[in-house]
Design an enzyme around this catalytic site. Structure first.
Site, PDB file in Angstrom:
ATOM      1  CG  ASP A   1      -4.753  -9.082  10.341  1.00  8.71           C
ATOM      2  OD1 ASP A   1      -3.596  -9.547  10.421  1.00  8.71           O
ATOM      3  OD2 ASP A   1      -5.006  -8.031   9.747  1.00  8.71           O
TER       4      ASP A   1
ATOM      5  N   GLY B   1      -3.057  -0.909   4.180  1.00 12.96           N
ATOM      6  CA  GLY B   1      -1.630  -1.282   4.169  1.00 12.96           C
ATOM      7  C   GLY B   1      -1.131  -1.641   5.548  1.00 12.96           C
TER       8      GLY B   1
ATOM      9  CE  LYS C   1      -1.857  -6.938  14.612  1.00 10.94           C
ATOM     10  NZ  LYS C   1      -2.976  -7.881  14.444  1.00 10.94           N
TER      11      LYS C   1
ATOM     12  NE  ARG D   1       0.865 -10.758  11.976  1.00 13.16           N
ATOM     13  CZ  ARG D   1      -0.230 -10.134  11.569  1.00 13.16           C
ATOM     14  NH1 ARG D   1      -1.402 -10.386  12.142  1.00 13.16           N
ATOM     15  NH2 ARG D   1      -0.181  -9.261  10.588  1.00 13.16           N
TER      16      ARG D   1
ATOM     17  NE  ARG E   1      -2.455  -8.374   5.476  1.00 12.01           N
ATOM     18  CZ  ARG E   1      -2.807  -8.536   6.746  1.00 12.01           C
ATOM     19  NH1 ARG E   1      -4.080  -8.471   7.076  1.00 12.01           N
ATOM     20  NH2 ARG E   1      -1.900  -8.716   7.677  1.00 12.01           N
TER      21      ARG E   1
ATOM     22  CG  ASP F   1      -8.383  -4.943   5.645  1.00 11.07           C
ATOM     23  OD1 ASP F   1      -9.615  -4.975   5.536  1.00 11.07           O
ATOM     24  OD2 ASP F   1      -7.810  -4.531   6.667  1.00 11.07           O
TER      25      ASP F   1
ATOM     26  CG  ASP G   1      -0.436   3.934  18.302  1.00  9.64           C
ATOM     27  OD1 ASP G   1      -0.596   2.926  17.591  1.00  9.64           O
ATOM     28  OD2 ASP G   1      -0.821   4.006  19.484  1.00  9.64           O
ATOM     29  N   GLY G   2       0.981   2.962  15.036  1.00  9.24           N
ATOM     30  CA  GLY G   2       1.915   1.911  14.633  1.00  9.24           C
ATOM     31  C   GLY G   2       2.191   0.882  15.715  1.00  9.24           C
TER      32      GLY G   2
HETATM   33  P1  AMP Z   1      -7.324  -4.077  11.398  1.00  9.05           P
HETATM   34  O1  AMP Z   1      -8.720  -3.616  11.689  1.00  9.05           O
HETATM   35  O2  AMP Z   1      -6.531  -4.389  12.627  1.00  9.05           O
HETATM   36  O3  AMP Z   1      -7.282  -5.183  10.414  1.00  9.05           O
HETATM   37  O4  AMP Z   1      -6.569  -2.849  10.750  1.00  9.05           O
HETATM   38  C1  AMP Z   1      -7.026  -2.176   9.609  1.00  9.05           C
HETATM   39  C2  AMP Z   1      -5.981  -1.233   9.116  1.00  9.05           C
HETATM   40  O5  AMP Z   1      -5.621  -0.294  10.125  1.00  9.05           O
HETATM   41  C3  AMP Z   1      -4.681  -1.873   8.684  1.00  9.05           C
HETATM   42  O6  AMP Z   1      -4.181  -1.129   7.616  1.00  9.05           O
HETATM   43  C4  AMP Z   1      -3.817  -1.718   9.903  1.00  9.05           C
HETATM   44  O7  AMP Z   1      -2.438  -1.733   9.596  1.00  9.05           O
HETATM   45  C5  AMP Z   1      -4.238  -0.359  10.398  1.00  9.05           C
HETATM   46  N1  AMP Z   1      -4.023  -0.183  11.839  1.00  9.05           N
HETATM   47  C6  AMP Z   1      -4.718  -0.747  12.853  1.00  9.05           C
HETATM   48  N2  AMP Z   1      -4.246  -0.328  14.039  1.00  9.05           N
HETATM   49  C7  AMP Z   1      -3.220   0.509  13.774  1.00  9.05           C
HETATM   50  C8  AMP Z   1      -2.323   1.274  14.581  1.00  9.05           C
HETATM   51  N3  AMP Z   1      -2.399   1.254  15.908  1.00  9.05           N
HETATM   52  N4  AMP Z   1      -1.404   2.014  13.955  1.00  9.05           N
HETATM   53  C9  AMP Z   1      -1.325   2.053  12.614  1.00  9.05           C
HETATM   54  N5  AMP Z   1      -2.134   1.383  11.811  1.00  9.05           N
HETATM   55  C10 AMP Z   1      -3.075   0.609  12.376  1.00  9.05           C
HETATM   56 MG    MG Z   2      -5.876  -6.251   9.574  1.00 13.60          MG
END
Ligand code: AMP
Ligand code: MG
Length: 495
Positions: A273, A98, A120, A183, A190, A263, A132-133
């Site tokens: 992404d 998510g 983002k 973005r 996705r 995803d 940490d979002g």
């Molecule tokens: P990604 O590998 O960047 O496509 O991320 C995979 C999943 O991890 C997605 O659900 C992202 O929203 C979540 N995610 C990645 N980095 C963070 C972060 N720093 N804080 C919260 N969720 C993250």
């Molecule tokens: Mg992603």
């Protein structure tokens, strides 16, 4: 006297927000506001995109604009949500993921058509898991420039409107600082959104989601006669074709995505992404750009197969709607014809040859083998070849190859295949083979400057990658070979 609690001022964009994704029910998202970011400062505003969207650059560059682009002030009329999806990461089912750090602000009516706006790095959401979002400045600049570079090359992609930084510390391998990218895309849905509801056997929601995407983005599937008139199969076929065409463009231009998890696959066939992505320097077919990808699952030359694997996952998710495994497989088959057809077409364009002839495949294979054997710089080879066909000497091309004789053998075949009107072919090649490519080391240098609060390199790169086929005499240095240290840049999933 009663003290009035003032609600924060909202930034009015002067355009209509549509219901968009939020029309789907509560099962699809959580409503929440971005978490304000401390002391936001502007890093870059993509004014060509701002203008194209019918927005006001002066407003967005102002104090309140920067705050809103950071998620620290609301946009009037926006109803922010974080959406839920699942997915396969590195070939393994990962369950629920998510929008862990992305927040969808809503869908805006624009001169480019309806566009979703998404922040983002705008704070934690119910889908953040251990994260940490936040996003760091380094990766935000990479996403911003990377997506605009793809757009400049004519490759389907999400886009980026702005980067805003903040002194707020963010812990990665070391302490870095936070940033937010805004973005845009017609939709950020996705493959993983479909996998989510299929895995939970929430077939009502699965159908609702598919009907939403088909009605909005694939309306031709509603009355299709293909695949027994099955709209969901026709939809899978269309997504397969768009994905095939997109990946063919990646391969032709030398783009390595780095994290092709399901995803990270757009249902609209957009590049989405941008993490550890890379445009190839030397032509190394097995190049792995993601330092976290130990098995090389997402190596450059594996991308076409991985995209098919991902489409297969999407097909499985859609199977309950399609209702017939044979039809689902038939829909996926289109990938196997569209991908090679698109790639061969792109490679013929790169070579400046017109029409389709026997021996073309060997011509392409022949030069790719020599590029690989000599670890020749991929963008520079194509640009020099274009100049040669346009009328320049062949020596700068030949000089790139350790095996000159081998190259000369290929050149003889190539010259036989070239059209008589070489200047015209050469000009077309110069519009196909970019002079300016967002190489890792260029990004790295711009990031270093930005960390010192000098945004001029980010600005310069943005302009270059937005018109990558043009000559920019003041920036000749950015069209050259990468420095030796470029080979040691390590980009991982950490962002
Ligand atoms: P990604 O590998 O960047 O496509 O991320 C995979 C999943 O991890 C997605 O659900 C992202 O929203 C979540 N995610 C990645 N980095 C963070 C972060 N720093 N804080 C919260 N969720 C993250
Ligand atoms: Mg992603």
């Amino acid at each position: 006297m009663e003290s009035a609690v003032e609600s924060p001022p909202a930034v009015e964009l002067g355009r209509r927000w549509e219901t968009g994704f939020a029309a789907l029910g509560a099962a699809f998202y959580t409503e929440l506001a971005p978490t304000p970011l401390a002391a936001p400062y502007p890093v870059s505003l993509n004014t060509p995109l701002v203008t194209a969207l019918g927005l006001d650059a002066a407003q967005l560059a102002g104090d309140a604009g920067v705050q809103a682009l950071a998620g620290s002030l609301p946009f009037a009329g926006s109803r922010p949500v974080a959406t839920v999806y699942s997915g396969h990461q590195f070939g393994v089912w990962a369950g629920q993921l998510g929008d862990g750090r992305a927040i969808l602000l809503g869908e805006l009516e624009t001169p480019l058509g309806p566009q979703e706006l998404q922040l983002k790095g705008a704070g934690r959401t119910p889908y953040s898991r251990m994260g940490d979002g936040r996003a760091v400045l380094r990766s935000s600049i990479r996403e911003y420039l990377g997506s605009e570079a793809m757009q400049g090359l004519g490759i389907p992609t999400t886009r980026a409107l702005s980067v805003v930084g903040s002194p707020q510390p963010v812990r990665r391998e070391e302490i870095e600082t936070a940033a937010v990218v805004l973005r845009t895309a017609p939709s950020f849905i996705r493959f993983g959104h479909f996998e989510h509801f299929a895995a939970r056997e929430q077939l009502g929601e699965l159908r609702e989601l598919a009907d939403y995407v088909i009605t909005r983005f694939y309306p031709e599937c509603l009355a299709t006669e293909r695949l027994a008139g099955n709209r969901y199969a026709a939809f899978l076929e269309q997504v397969s074709e768009r994905t095939a065409a997109m990946v063919a463009q990646w391969q032709a231009v030398g783009f390595c995505h780095g994290v092709m998890n399901t995803d990270n696959m757009s249902i609209l066939g957009l590049t989405i992404d941008y993490g550890p992505f890379q445009f190839l320097d030397a032509f190394v077919p097995g190049h792995i750009c993601n330092h976290s990808d130990e098995s090389g699952r997402y190596a450059f030359n594996r991308q076409p197969n991985v995209a098919y694997w991902n489409l297969y996952c999407l097909g499985q998710a859609l199977l309950p709607l399609i209702g017939d495994q044979e039809l689902a497989l038939a829909a996926l088959e289109s990938y196997k014809t569209v991908f090679p057809r698109e790639l061969e077409g792109r490679m013929r364009d790169k070579l400046g040859v017109v029409g389709e002839r026997e021996g073309d495949r060997e011509l392409v294979e022949g030069i790719l083998q020599q590029l690989a054997a000599g670890r020749v710089d991929y963008p520079i080879f194509w640009r020099r070849l274009s100049r040669f066909v346009a009328g320049a000497s062949v020596e700068p091309v030949r000089d790139l190859f350790p095996d000159r004789e081998g190259f000369d053998g290929w050149l003889r075949q190539y010259e036989e295949r070239l059209p008589d009107d070489r200047p015209t072919a050469g000009r077309a090649m110069l519009r196909t083979n970019p002079k300016y490519v967002l190489r890792n080391h260029l990004c790295e240098l711009a990031i270093r400057q930005a960390k010192l609060m000098d945004m001029s390199e980010v600005e310069a790169l943005l302009r270059l990658v937005q018109s990558p086929f043009d000559e920019h005499p003041a920036h000749e240095d950015k069209a050259g070979f990468p420095p030796d240290w470029a080979a040691h840049i390590e980009i991982s999933c950490s962002s």
